[in-house]
Design an enzyme around this catalytic site. Structure first.
Site, PDB file in Angstrom:
ATOM      1  N   ASP A  15       0.818  -1.226   0.000  1.00 22.69           N
ATOM      2  CA  ASP A  15       0.000   0.000   0.000  1.00 22.69           C
ATOM      3  C   ASP A  15       0.844   1.265   0.000  1.00 22.69           C
ATOM      4  O   ASP A  15       0.645   2.159  -0.819  1.00 22.69           O
ATOM      5  CB  ASP A  15      -0.910   0.051   1.245  1.00 22.69           C
ATOM      6  CG  ASP A  15      -2.040  -0.960   1.191  1.00 22.69           C
ATOM      7  OD1 ASP A  15      -2.402  -1.391   0.076  1.00 22.69           O
ATOM      8  OD2 ASP A  15      -2.568  -1.310   2.268  1.00 22.69           O
ATOM      9  N   ARG A  94       0.061   4.543  16.886  1.00 19.70           N
ATOM     10  CA  ARG A  94      -0.325   5.555  15.892  1.00 19.70           C
ATOM     11  C   ARG A  94      -0.016   6.984  16.310  1.00 19.70           C
ATOM     12  O   ARG A  94       0.529   7.749  15.525  1.00 19.70           O
ATOM     13  CB  ARG A  94      -1.797   5.413  15.488  1.00 19.70           C
ATOM     14  CG  ARG A  94      -2.145   4.157  14.665  1.00 19.70           C
ATOM     15  CD  ARG A  94      -1.007   3.644  13.861  1.00 19.70           C
ATOM     16  NE  ARG A  94      -1.338   2.572  12.930  1.00 19.70           N
ATOM     17  CZ  ARG A  94      -0.565   1.522  12.712  1.00 19.70           C
ATOM     18  NH1 ARG A  94       0.555   1.349  13.408  1.00 19.70           N
ATOM     19  NH2 ARG A  94      -0.884   0.624  11.809  1.00 19.70           N
ATOM     20  N   ASP A 123      -7.116   3.303  12.137  1.00 13.57           N
ATOM     21  CA  ASP A 123      -5.813   3.955  12.081  1.00 13.57           C
ATOM     22  C   ASP A 123      -5.826   5.306  11.368  1.00 13.57           C
ATOM     23  O   ASP A 123      -5.125   6.233  11.754  1.00 13.57           O
ATOM     24  CB  ASP A 123      -4.785   3.005  11.456  1.00 13.57           C
ATOM     25  CG  ASP A 123      -4.446   1.864  12.408  1.00 13.57           C
ATOM     26  OD1 ASP A 123      -4.554   2.073  13.635  1.00 13.57           O
ATOM     27  OD2 ASP A 123      -4.087   0.775  11.935  1.00 13.57           O
ATOM     28  N   SER A 175      -3.437  -9.609   7.380  1.00 16.22           N
ATOM     29  CA  SER A 175      -2.907  -8.256   7.505  1.00 16.22           C
ATOM     30  C   SER A 175      -2.328  -8.135   8.908  1.00 16.22           C
ATOM     31  O   SER A 175      -2.996  -8.432   9.899  1.00 16.22           O
ATOM     32  CB  SER A 175      -4.041  -7.248   7.299  1.00 16.22           C
ATOM     33  OG  SER A 175      -3.679  -6.033   7.894  1.00 16.22           O
TER      34      SER A 175
HETATM   35  N1  ARG Z   1      -8.044  -3.443  15.188  1.00 12.34           N
HETATM   36  C1  ARG Z   1      -6.832  -2.934  15.736  1.00 12.34           C
HETATM   37  C2  ARG Z   1      -6.962  -1.476  16.035  1.00 12.34           C
HETATM   38  O1  ARG Z   1      -7.786  -0.822  15.476  1.00 12.34           O
HETATM   39  C3  ARG Z   1      -5.625  -3.200  14.851  1.00 12.34           C
HETATM   40  C4  ARG Z   1      -5.650  -2.545  13.518  1.00 12.34           C
HETATM   41  C5  ARG Z   1      -4.495  -2.865  12.635  1.00 12.34           C
HETATM   42  N2  ARG Z   1      -4.488  -4.233  12.336  1.00 12.34           N
HETATM   43  C6  ARG Z   1      -3.922  -4.814  11.285  1.00 12.34           C
HETATM   44  N3  ARG Z   1      -3.955  -6.106  11.246  1.00 12.34           N
HETATM   45  N4  ARG Z   1      -3.375  -4.161  10.316  1.00 12.34           N
HETATM   46  O2  ARG Z   1      -6.217  -0.972  16.824  1.00 12.34           O
END
Ligand code: ARG
Length: 397
Positions: A15, A94, A123, A175
């Protein structure tokens, strides 16, 4: 300030590699910013990939220490767990990455920042709200919300046509998002909430069934709520977490499976691993049980829930979070001492705890000799405690 300069949060995946070129194709001078929060990976290789995609510069910043001290340990002290099962590894990373991104943009005099988050996840919210709070003047670009590539295949084709060197062969069916505090795993077969996660989905922990039959014991030392040592040896924060990840991982500790409520209104099924995180969380909780009085402990449990929501919702750099931090710090003054944990086949059990600030008084608790509890005052206490309910003939029931 350069209006055509953008700093992109670059992970090295498909990405963000495609995003580099997509931005460059739109006339941007793209600086790829990589924050090291303990996700692993070959940064040299990824730097080359960013350059091959068209980045004019690649910045790698090691944020592990700051992440561990100011984000992870703060969350540990707060007792933050989202929906009982998620220690917030991704959510905590983040705001620090976004902060790094904003600082890089200032340094580079770039007018914009960009990220590679999808348009339906949490995110994007966390990145953008952090940037809005720290640098309201910056423009934010989210290529994945704008472009009209809708599948991985579309992106691979885009990358191939433009000679971006991506290795598509090694793609995991999931992922993943990893840092020192844990890993978040979604997609593929995990999207069926009825299906048990296959063993190959897990990265940091061994299958508890295959873990040793003999328990491992670990003694963790805390100072003012922060873990500082393991088995009598001092460790700096990052090394301490990494060490517990190893020990926990070998014993199958810290797997959770959650259908969670995303901030954007969707329910999603995700699995998590945080071996060191769960050991620390349970140990820290237990030490608090020893040193905090009942009212403070119970009140703090409510704050933990709120704190977890704030982290999950991307509200790290906000006044409420700051105010709660002041409260949390105050509560940690006496959270100093040691906790003994037993790790066995996926289960962490606290089996011992001690502290110079312990409020446990054996002479009060004991049913043996030396009991100092004055039973005679219990009767009067109960009479007054029960007074509102006496002789009201069940009225109001
Ligand atoms: N659901 C989790 C959150 O919102 C993780 C998100 C990222 N997960 C990922 N497999 N890319 O904090």
């Amino acid at each position: 300030m350069n209006n055509k300069k953008v700093v992109l949060a670059y992970s090295g995946g498909l990405d963000t590699s495609v995003a580099v070129r997509w931005l460059a194709d739109r006339g941007y001078d793209v600086i790829a910013y990589m924050a090291d929060v303990g996700q692993g990976g070959d940064f040299q290789k990824l730097k080359k990939r960013a350059a091959s995609a068209g980045a004019s510069k690649v910045v790698v910043q090691d944020l592990k220490k700051e992440f561990a001290e100011d984000f992870v340990f703060q969350s540990l002290k707060a007792g933050a767990v989202y929906e009982s099962k998620y220690l917030l590894a991704t959510a905590l990373s983040r705001p620090i990455i976004a902060k790094g991104l904003v600082e890089a943009a200032k340094k580079e005099e770039a007018a914009s920042i960009a990220h590679g988050c999808t348009g339906k996840g949490n995110d994007q919210v966390r990145f953008e709200v952090t940037a809005m709070a720290l640098a309201p003047g910056l423009k934010i670009i989210a290529p994945l919300r704008e472009w009209n590539m809708f599948s991985r295949e579309d992106e691979i084709e885009y990358a191939k046509e433009r000679g971006i060197n991506i290795d598509v062969t090694k793609k995991s069916p999931y992922s993943l998002d990893q840092n020192i505090w844990g890993i978040s795993i979604e997609c593929g077969v995990l999207e069926d909430p009825w299906k048990e996660p296959p063993q190959d989905a897990y990265k940091m922990t061994i299958d508890p069934e295959k873990a040793p039959n003999k328990a491992a014991y670990v003694e963790i030392e805390f100072k003012n709520g922060a873990p500082v040592g393991i088995n009598g040896k001092k460790y700096p924060p990052v090394a301490l977490i990494e060490k517990l990840n190893k020990i926990g991982g070998k014993n199958g500790i810290g797997r959770t499976d959650l259908v969670e409520n995303r901030l954007v209104g969707i329910k999603s099924r995700e699995i998590y691993e945080a071996p060191g995180g769960w050991i620390l969380h349970k140990a820290h909780n237990d030490l608090e049980a020893l040193v905090l009085d009942r009212e403070l402990l119970h009140f703090k449990q409510g704050i933990s829930l709120k704190y977890a929501e704030l982290v999950y919702y991307g509200l790290w750099f906000t006044p409420l979070k700051k105010a709660l931090d002041a409260f949390i710090s105050k509560t940690q003054k006496n959270v100093t001492g040691s906790v003994k944990v037993k790790l066995l086949k996926g289960v962490v059990s606290v089996v011992g705890r001690k502290s110079p600030h312990s409020l446990y008084k054996k002479e009060m608790a004991t049913y043996d000799h030396g009991d100092k509890f004055d039973r005679s005052i219990a009767e009067g206490f109960i009479k007054i405690w029960g007074l509102p309910y006496k002789d009201n003939k069940g009225k109001g029931l």
